[in-house]
Design a protein around this motif. Structure first.
Motif, PDB file in Angstrom:
ATOM      1  N   ILE A   1       0.758  -1.188   0.184  1.00 28.94           N
ATOM      2  CA  ILE A   1      -0.193   0.056   0.023  1.00 28.94           C
ATOM      3  C   ILE A   1       0.972   1.092  -0.022  1.00 28.94           C
ATOM      4  O   ILE A   1       0.558   2.262  -0.628  1.00 28.94           O
ATOM      5  CB  ILE A   1      -1.023  -0.070   1.136  1.00 28.94           C
ATOM      6  N   GLN A   2       1.822   1.234   0.697  1.00 28.47           N
ATOM      7  CA  GLN A   2       3.129   2.387   0.785  1.00 28.47           C
ATOM      8  C   GLN A   2       3.374   2.668  -0.885  1.00 28.47           C
ATOM      9  O   GLN A   2       3.582   3.784  -1.008  1.00 28.47           O
ATOM     10  CB  GLN A   2       4.015   1.993   1.723  1.00 28.47           C
ATOM     11  N   LYS A   3       3.801   1.554  -1.474  1.00 31.61           N
ATOM     12  CA  LYS A   3       4.215   1.635  -2.747  1.00 31.61           C
ATOM     13  C   LYS A   3       3.244   2.258  -3.708  1.00 31.61           C
ATOM     14  O   LYS A   3       3.323   3.089  -4.628  1.00 31.61           O
ATOM     15  CB  LYS A   3       4.635   0.298  -3.470  1.00 31.61           C
ATOM     16  N   LEU A   4       2.079   1.874  -3.653  1.00 31.05           N
ATOM     17  CA  LEU A   4       0.736   2.169  -4.517  1.00 31.05           C
ATOM     18  C   LEU A   4       0.658   3.963  -3.910  1.00 31.05           C
ATOM     19  O   LEU A   4       0.624   4.714  -4.996  1.00 31.05           O
ATOM     20  CB  LEU A   4      -0.285   1.615  -3.781  1.00 31.05           C
ATOM     21  N   TYR A   5       0.788   4.248  -2.975  1.00 33.33           N
ATOM     22  CA  TYR A   5       0.764   5.622  -2.271  1.00 33.33           C
ATOM     23  C   TYR A   5       1.652   6.323  -2.701  1.00 33.33           C
ATOM     24  O   TYR A   5       1.466   7.607  -3.446  1.00 33.33           O
ATOM     25  CB  TYR A   5       0.535   5.478  -0.857  1.00 33.33           C
ATOM     26  N   ASP A   6       2.902   5.910  -2.693  1.00 35.66           N
ATOM     27  CA  ASP A   6       3.843   6.663  -3.124  1.00 35.66           C
ATOM     28  C   ASP A   6       3.814   6.934  -4.553  1.00 35.66           C
ATOM     29  O   ASP A   6       4.218   7.957  -5.359  1.00 35.66           O
ATOM     30  CB  ASP A   6       5.464   6.120  -2.987  1.00 35.66           C
ATOM     31  N   THR A   7       3.460   5.854  -5.412  1.00 31.26           N
ATOM     32  CA  THR A   7       3.546   6.035  -6.958  1.00 31.26           C
ATOM     33  C   THR A   7       2.163   7.042  -7.434  1.00 31.26           C
ATOM     34  O   THR A   7       2.302   7.950  -8.241  1.00 31.26           O
ATOM     35  CB  THR A   7       3.241   4.605  -7.457  1.00 31.26           C
ATOM     36  N   LEU A   8       1.221   6.780  -6.750  1.00 29.93           N
ATOM     37  CA  LEU A   8       0.000   7.664  -7.066  1.00 29.93           C
ATOM     38  C   LEU A   8       0.159   9.142  -6.686  1.00 29.93           C
ATOM     39  O   LEU A   8       0.005  10.069  -7.602  1.00 29.93           O
ATOM     40  CB  LEU A   8      -1.253   7.124  -6.509  1.00 29.93           C
ATOM     41  N   THR A   9       0.517   9.149  -5.622  1.00 32.24           N
ATOM     42  CA  THR A   9       1.053  10.840  -5.332  1.00 32.24           C
ATOM     43  C   THR A   9       2.176  11.153  -6.043  1.00 32.24           C
ATOM     44  O   THR A   9       2.325  12.510  -6.311  1.00 32.24           O
ATOM     45  CB  THR A   9       1.187  10.900  -3.539  1.00 32.24           C
ATOM     46  N   GLY A  10       3.027  10.345  -6.344  1.00 30.48           N
ATOM     47  CA  GLY A  10       4.186  10.858  -7.107  1.00 30.48           C
ATOM     48  C   GLY A  10       3.763  11.446  -8.614  1.00 30.48           C
ATOM     49  O   GLY A  10       4.392  12.441  -8.948  1.00 30.48           O
ATOM     50  N   ILE A  11       2.771  10.681  -9.140  1.00 28.37           N
ATOM     51  CA  ILE A  11       1.961  11.004 -10.465  1.00 28.37           C
ATOM     52  C   ILE A  11       1.508  12.360 -10.198  1.00 28.37           C
ATOM     53  O   ILE A  11       1.494  13.347 -11.122  1.00 28.37           O
ATOM     54  CB  ILE A  11       1.141  10.163 -10.946  1.00 28.37           C
ATOM     55  N   GLN A  12       0.639  12.497  -9.047  1.00 32.69           N
ATOM     56  CA  GLN A  12      -0.236  13.741  -8.771  1.00 32.69           C
ATOM     57  C   GLN A  12       0.688  14.844  -8.881  1.00 32.69           C
ATOM     58  O   GLN A  12       0.408  16.149  -8.998  1.00 32.69           O
ATOM     59  CB  GLN A  12      -1.189  13.289  -7.777  1.00 32.69           C
ATOM     60  N   MET A  13       1.865  14.686  -8.017  1.00 28.07           N
ATOM     61  CA  MET A  13       2.756  15.865  -7.634  1.00 28.07           C
ATOM     62  C   MET A  13       3.733  16.125  -8.739  1.00 28.07           C
ATOM     63  O   MET A  13       4.624  16.960  -8.611  1.00 28.07           O
ATOM     64  CB  MET A  13       3.490  15.655  -6.408  1.00 28.07           C
ATOM     65  N   GLY A  14       3.741  15.127 -10.002  1.00 24.79           N
ATOM     66  CA  GLY A  14       4.616  15.595 -10.873  1.00 24.79           C
ATOM     67  C   GLY A  14       5.938  15.051 -10.925  1.00 24.79           C
ATOM     68  O   GLY A  14       6.946  15.485 -11.539  1.00 24.79           O
ATOM     69  N   HIS A  15       6.027  14.104  -9.851  1.00 23.72           N
ATOM     70  CA  HIS A  15       7.747  13.795  -9.860  1.00 23.72           C
ATOM     71  C   HIS A  15       7.944  12.259 -10.603  1.00 23.72           C
ATOM     72  O   HIS A  15       8.820  11.406 -10.477  1.00 23.72           O
ATOM     73  CB  HIS A  15       8.591  13.836  -8.655  1.00 23.72           C
TER      74      HIS A  15
END
Ligand code: PLP
Ligand code: COI
Length: 341
Positions: free
Chosen positions: A315-329
């Protein structure tokens, strides 16, 4: 543009009025041109359709400041499409999808000073909604409607940020077969209020609703879909015609498969099998991904191996990837990010 002086890091999920809101009216069979206005209050007739028969639908999405300083929205076209589906189910005139996206852009631009800075953990929540506004006394759809969008800066939906939640299996039902569970109608939330107040009074953060026909299958919570991770690292989410088709959940399934190489399954999830999962989370625009540490079914505790201190690893990996996409990195799939400015 100078940002407002707001304590961004400590925002909760509550309403703070911003400078401008978007309004369009439907009258005589057509939508007017719409405009940005400053007045946050609405004056309507005492017999308005929304007040008497709850003819109202809404959406929720967010604007983010990216690492390189742009303001973006996440998949607003899908909110536009879902609002159209909600409108059709409640006999309301759909607000055209392309105008929806344009209105989101206008209202976010007009409130750019309220879009939280990158890294603050906060975002600008965007709330589009529409409702029947002319007097209706016999039970029938209104003839006149108002579509509006307001924005409000928000922090985490659940107090405690990403601390795992404790949720309870609810004795109340959220949605009936062939009912309105799959659309975003205010009425679904009105009837969940007693259930959430009861859950909070009993010390729980949220409700797990079961399917009302058999009460054996996991549906969703009052404001988010479920994701589960199996012990062999598959991502599983409930498939049901009576839950809201979460844009976050649909995006996460794509991210799991195409970014993280995980197997995904959208299927019936039985309450009986919940104890077999390794991780559990709630996903939605407001919830982002909020980890669940424990589900309590009438005194019987189901504790996930991920525990009560932090998110489980997948879930942490999913969270990091999704928020990474949303925040543009992290690079987004084509069409997911609408650059506003
Ligand atoms: N389920 C319900 C009942 C909701 O209210 C929401 C919030 O919008 C969600 C799920 C999550 O949907 P989304 O990811 O599109 O925000
Ligand atoms: C959202 O996530 O946007 C919602 O509408 C859920 C609501 C419970 C705040």
């Amino acid at each position: 543009m100078e940002k407002k002086k707001i304590d961004w890091e400590n925002l909760g999920f509550s309403y703070i009025p911003t400078d401008k809101r978007y309004v369009a009216n439907f009258k005589d069979g057509k939508w007017d041109d719409g405009a940005l206005i400053t007045d946050a209050n609405i004056v309507m007739n005492e017999c308005a359709g929304v007040l008497q028969y709850a003819q109202t639908i809404f959406e929720g999405l967010k604007a983010y400041t990216t690492e390189d300083g742009h303001i973006v929205a996440f998949r607003p076209d899908l909110n536009a499409e879902r609002l159209v589906n909600s409108a059709k189910r409640l006999e309301m005139p759909p607000f055209p999808a392309e105008r929806f996206v344009d209105a989101v852009v206008q209202v976010v631009k007009a409130n750019a000073a309220y879009v939280p800075p990158y890294g603050s953990g906060a975002t600008l929540y965007i709330r589009p909604y529409m409702f029947g506004i002319n007097p209706v006394i016999g039970v029938k759809p209104a003839d006149e409607y108002q579509f509006r969008i307001f924005t409000t800066p928000v922090g985490p939906y659940f107090k405690g940020g990403v601390k795992p939640l404790t949720i309870c299996v609810s004795d109340f039902d959220r949605a009936a077969p062939h009912g309105t569970g799959h659309i975003k109608a205010g009425l679904n939330y009105a009837m969940s209020l007693h259930a959430i107040v009861t859950a909070h009074a009993n010390g729980f953060d949220e409700n797990m609703y079961l399917d009302s026909a058999t009460r054996t299958k996991v549906e969703e919570t009052g404001g988010a879909n479920f994701i589960f991770i199996t012990k062999d690292n598959k991502v599983v989410t409930p498939h049901s015609d009576t839950i809201l088709p979460s844009i976050t959940r649909r995006s996460l399934l794509y991210v799991a498969e195409h970014y993280l190489g995980l197997e995904v399954e959208e299927r019936d999830v039985y309450l009986e099998e919940v104890k077999e999962f390794a991780e559990c989370g709630l996903c939605g625009t407001a919830a982002v991904i909020s980890p669940v540490g424990k589900v309590v079914d009438h005194g019987k505790e189901i504790c996930f191996p991920s525990g009560m201190e932090k998110m489980g690893p997948t879930i942490q990996k999913l969270y990091d990837t999704l928020t990474g996409i949303q925040m543009g990195h992290i690079e987004a799939p084509e069409g997911w990010i609408k650059v506003i400015e």
